[in-house]
Design an enzyme around this catalytic site. Structure first.
Site, PDB file in Angstrom:
ATOM      1  N   SER A  34       0.853  -1.182   0.000  1.00 49.20           N
ATOM      2  CA  SER A  34       0.000   0.000   0.000  1.00 49.20           C
ATOM      3  C   SER A  34       0.897   1.243   0.000  1.00 49.20           C
ATOM      4  O   SER A  34       1.902   1.290   0.708  1.00 49.20           O
ATOM      5  CB  SER A  34      -0.879  -0.008   1.257  1.00 49.20           C
ATOM      6  OG  SER A  34      -1.699   1.136   1.298  1.00 49.20           O
ATOM      7  N   SER A 106      -2.176  -7.556  -3.833  1.00 45.27           N
ATOM      8  CA  SER A 106      -2.027  -8.990  -4.154  1.00 45.27           C
ATOM      9  C   SER A 106      -0.773  -9.564  -3.493  1.00 45.27           C
ATOM     10  O   SER A 106       0.199  -9.875  -4.161  1.00 45.27           O
ATOM     11  CB  SER A 106      -2.010  -9.221  -5.668  1.00 45.27           C
ATOM     12  OG  SER A 106      -1.170  -8.354  -6.366  1.00 45.27           O
TER      13      SER A 106
END
Length: 199
Positions: A34, A106
């Site tokens: 992130s 992912s």
């Protein structure tokens, strides 16, 4: 598993569609922590390709959770299902000879390998792009304040803090966003697509 279903072939095969659209279907799979820059690069890449009159569509992690995956949480099982669905959707776009640009953390190699295998089985291109930045850099960026919340224990199973991120071993493209800007990142990806005849 669904039963009593039959796959219906279209009147235009993938080779014919590629000839008509003057491009091949491919999925650009951006993976990384992130705040590593995935969504920023995905947006810029989509805009660049569209200005080149290329058929392109962006699938973003947060955006998809507003609709298709709004029934999923953030536990490991839900994350696996999130990526499985995105792999299938991206494959459909690539089958339509679209450049599908995905931006998802992912975190698990097995999930990304499954998405790659789906494309390989269908004869479609799949380009894994590791959008890489050190943890200390993404924590400093923290545009959504998620790392701060994770450090305070307000978010459970947060990738990079309390949940693992398995970095790609052999991505087609490795971008260090602490060392290169968005323009350079888009140039590298576009050059790769051009050299391999996708666009």
């Amino acid at each position: 598993m669904a039963t009593n279903i039959v796959f219906h072939e279209g009147s235009v095969d993938i080779a014919g569609r590629a000839e008509l659209l003057k491009q091949k279907g491919v999925t650009i799979w951006l993976t990384g922590l992130s705040a590593s820059g995935k969504s920023t690069i995905a947006c810029a890449l989509e805009q660049h390709l569209l200005h080149q009159h290329r058929f392109c569509y962006r699938l973003d992690g947060d955006n998809v959770r507003f609709g298709l995956n709004k029934d999923l949480g953030f536990d490991e099982r839900s994350r696996n299902e999130n990526i499985r669905r995105i792999g299938e959707v991206a494959k459909l776009f690539a089958d339509a000879c679209c450049v599908a640009v995905t931006a998802f953390i992912s975190p698990y190699r097995a999930d990304r390998a499954l998405a790659r295998a789906l494309h390989a089985e269908a004869g479609l291109g799949f380009v894994e792009v590791f959008v890489d930045a050190p943890l200390e850099v993404v924590e400093q960026r923290d545009p959504k304040g998620l790392y701060k919340k994770a450090r305070a224990g307000e978010i459970r199973e947060f990738t990079g803090i309390s949940a693992p991120y398995e970095a790609p071993v052999e991505p087609e493209i490795h971008i260090r966003t602490d060392q290169s800007d968005v323009v350079e990142s888009v140039r590298v990806i576009t050059e790769y697509l051009t050299q391999r005849g996708f666009i």
